[in-house]
Design an enzyme around this catalytic site. Sequence first.
Site, mmCIF file in Angstrom:
data_model
loop_
_atom_site.group_PDB
_atom_site.id
_atom_site.type_symbol
_atom_site.label_atom_id
_atom_site.label_comp_id
_atom_site.label_asym_id
_atom_site.label_seq_id
_atom_site.Cartn_x
_atom_site.Cartn_y
_atom_site.Cartn_z
ATOM 1 N N CYS A 192 29.331 35.976 64.984
ATOM 2 C CA CYS A 192 30.492 35.114 64.743
ATOM 3 C C CYS A 192 31.777 35.929 64.766
ATOM 4 O O CYS A 192 31.868 36.993 64.150
ATOM 5 C CB CYS A 192 30.354 34.410 63.390
ATOM 6 S SG CYS A 192 31.755 33.357 62.966
ATOM 7 N N CYS A 239 35.895 35.619 57.027
ATOM 8 C CA CYS A 239 35.354 34.411 56.395
ATOM 9 C C CYS A 239 34.380 34.824 55.301
ATOM 10 O O CYS A 239 33.683 35.825 55.411
ATOM 11 C CB CYS A 239 34.640 33.573 57.460
ATOM 12 S SG CYS A 239 33.738 32.151 56.816
ATOM 13 N N CYS A 280 28.166 33.582 55.557
ATOM 14 C CA CYS A 280 27.268 34.291 56.486
ATOM 15 C C CYS A 280 27.438 35.804 56.420
ATOM 16 O O CYS A 280 27.539 36.481 57.445
ATOM 17 C CB CYS A 280 27.490 33.804 57.914
ATOM 18 S SG CYS A 280 27.305 32.030 58.129
ATOM 19 N N CYS A 334 32.293 27.563 64.222
ATOM 20 C CA CYS A 334 31.432 27.828 63.074
ATOM 21 C C CYS A 334 29.986 27.571 63.492
ATOM 22 O O CYS A 334 29.675 26.531 64.091
ATOM 23 C CB CYS A 334 31.809 26.933 61.899
ATOM 24 S SG CYS A 334 30.782 27.237 60.431
ATOM 25 N N GLN A 360 20.566 17.920 49.682
ATOM 26 C CA GLN A 360 20.406 19.317 50.084
ATOM 27 C C GLN A 360 21.021 19.534 51.467
ATOM 28 O O GLN A 360 20.793 18.753 52.387
ATOM 29 C CB GLN A 360 18.914 19.688 50.125
ATOM 30 C CG GLN A 360 18.281 19.851 48.763
ATOM 31 C CD GLN A 360 18.598 21.204 48.124
ATOM 32 O OE1 GLN A 360 19.280 22.041 48.690
ATOM 33 N NE2 GLN A 360 18.078 21.401 46.925
ATOM 34 N N TYR A 401 17.259 16.771 36.063
ATOM 35 C CA TYR A 401 18.351 17.090 37.003
ATOM 36 C C TYR A 401 18.014 16.478 38.362
ATOM 37 O O TYR A 401 18.068 17.134 39.396
ATOM 38 C CB TYR A 401 18.567 18.609 37.103
ATOM 39 C CG TYR A 401 18.647 19.307 35.774
ATOM 40 C CD1 TYR A 401 19.849 19.389 35.072
ATOM 41 C CD2 TYR A 401 17.508 19.871 35.201
ATOM 42 C CE1 TYR A 401 19.913 20.027 33.831
ATOM 43 C CE2 TYR A 401 17.561 20.507 33.961
ATOM 44 C CZ TYR A 401 18.764 20.580 33.282
ATOM 45 O OH TYR A 401 18.822 21.203 32.060
ATOM 46 N N GLU A 459 19.680 12.586 35.036
ATOM 47 C CA GLU A 459 20.769 13.291 35.727
ATOM 48 C C GLU A 459 22.081 13.026 35.003
ATOM 49 O O GLU A 459 22.310 11.927 34.481
ATOM 50 C CB GLU A 459 20.852 12.811 37.179
ATOM 51 C CG GLU A 459 22.104 13.178 37.948
ATOM 52 C CD GLU A 459 22.297 14.682 38.086
ATOM 53 O OE1 GLU A 459 23.427 15.137 37.882
ATOM 54 O OE2 GLU A 459 21.318 15.382 38.393
ATOM 55 N N ASP A 504 14.969 20.940 38.288
ATOM 56 C CA ASP A 504 15.765 21.577 39.351
ATOM 57 C C ASP A 504 17.214 21.642 38.875
ATOM 58 O O ASP A 504 18.087 20.916 39.353
ATOM 59 C CB ASP A 504 15.645 20.756 40.642
ATOM 60 C CG ASP A 504 16.349 21.406 41.828
ATOM 61 O OD1 ASP A 504 16.842 22.545 41.680
ATOM 62 O OD2 ASP A 504 16.413 20.776 42.899
ATOM 63 N N CYS A 529 17.988 27.622 42.228
ATOM 64 C CA CYS A 529 18.826 28.271 43.236
ATOM 65 C C CYS A 529 19.410 29.569 42.698
ATOM 66 O O CYS A 529 20.247 30.196 43.352
ATOM 67 C CB CYS A 529 19.945 27.338 43.697
ATOM 68 S SG CYS A 529 21.053 26.821 42.372
#
Length: 476
Positions: A77, A83, A86, A178, A307, A336, A357, A406, A433
């Site tokens: 890229c 940026c 990535c 992008c 997601q 969640y 939630e 989650d 995550c």
Amino acid sequence: MKKKIPQDKKLLENIEVIDIAEEGKGVGKTDDLVIFIEKAIPGDVVDVELIRKKKNFAEAKITKVKQASKHRLDAFCAHFGVCGGCKWQHMDYRAQLVYKQKSVDNALSRIGKIDTSSMEEILPSAHTVYYRNKLEYTFSNKRWLTTEDIASGKEHEMSALGFHVPLRFDKILGIEHCYLQKDPSNAIRNELKQLTIEKGISYYDLRNHEGALRNLMIRTSTTGDLMVVVVFAYPTQEQIVQVMEFLKERFPEISSLQYIINQKKNDTIFDQEIITYAGKDHIFEEMSLPNRSVRLRFKIGAKSFYQTNSEQAYELYRITKEFANLKGHELVYDLYTGAGTIANFVALDVKQVIGIEYVPSAIEDAKLNSSINGIENTLFFAGDMKDVLTREFTATHGKPDLIITDPPRAGMHPDVIARLLELEAPRIVYVSCNAATQARDLALLNEKYLVKRIKPVDMFPHTQHVENVVLLELKK
């Protein structure tokens, strides 16, 4: 305390890069200093310039690569390094997976004191470019000028449509191409920018809170649906029509074209009115169910959570379901739950799913998604997890056979963990995550639970982020 670095000690030579830190920087060492090096990868030998120094560590940038790592590649890229996304695209993908797995292992074993011998090999992403279904861009009248821009000596257009530069809330890097979202995402952004520059439509000034154009959201889906949402700040009606008519005529494949007028001091849209200009006020995403000839449909609005890697989300949920080892009789608590994607994904294989939630609009989406798919054995509740998941709640709805959780990056509140320990569900599947906060929570759950399976899942290639699924079983 930050120390001023003497000029004669700013430059260090022949630093061997031996690891990667959580934030994605390479790690090198001298006799008395750990050095975090931007854009360095394990196996590199580099000369560096120290940028910031504290007592036991410093941050640095590469001045010369003396010996390139065998994992080093040319970044694909043109915006790499400026940026903020990535950050690992200069490292081959197989090596990325090794270091993601290692980061999960380190977090669980060091923070959580977890035996990681049950950890399975990380699941790669089938696609490493054009894998995101949602991107959000910012319009700004304060474009970030790169080193090359400044060196050219030319006068530059200062309006930019792109991403925030790291650590600069008021500067936007204009993006040409992008690699995160498939066509026509790049064409929409670039042609909209060209039109608005030609028409003299002003871009947002974040400091003075003025200007017509503020944000652009593009959502794609596996069904072929396409949503575009333009966020204005202080436009005229004529400018709104110019922008929206252009998008409608130039990109007829847009199935949901909407706009928002946001004059708040922040960019969040959850409390904003969304106006549908053309097409529907939503798009649909679809997901197959393992071992079933059924495809779930999820209705997604501008404010909906889903997601952002659709194909890998299926894999994440498939692994969650596999770890759950469902028999058909279970009462499942899905904590969640978001828009109920996991809840609806497992609902046909259990007796009942109860989702909880914090965000009320997400719960409405969850209920709607159950209705769309003819799923009648789900119940959803909105509220703060620690306030909803009470003894009274369990007395009313039943003690769960399985808990799926989650949580956001911050992990679970201590009161929620205390409640899980009280509930003593036979199994918990913990999707995270953030392996560090997951490890912290697993250490607390260790009072009554054993970790039986661990499986990292790569959702975001070329970044340091990784999802992790853990199966816990109640100690006998």
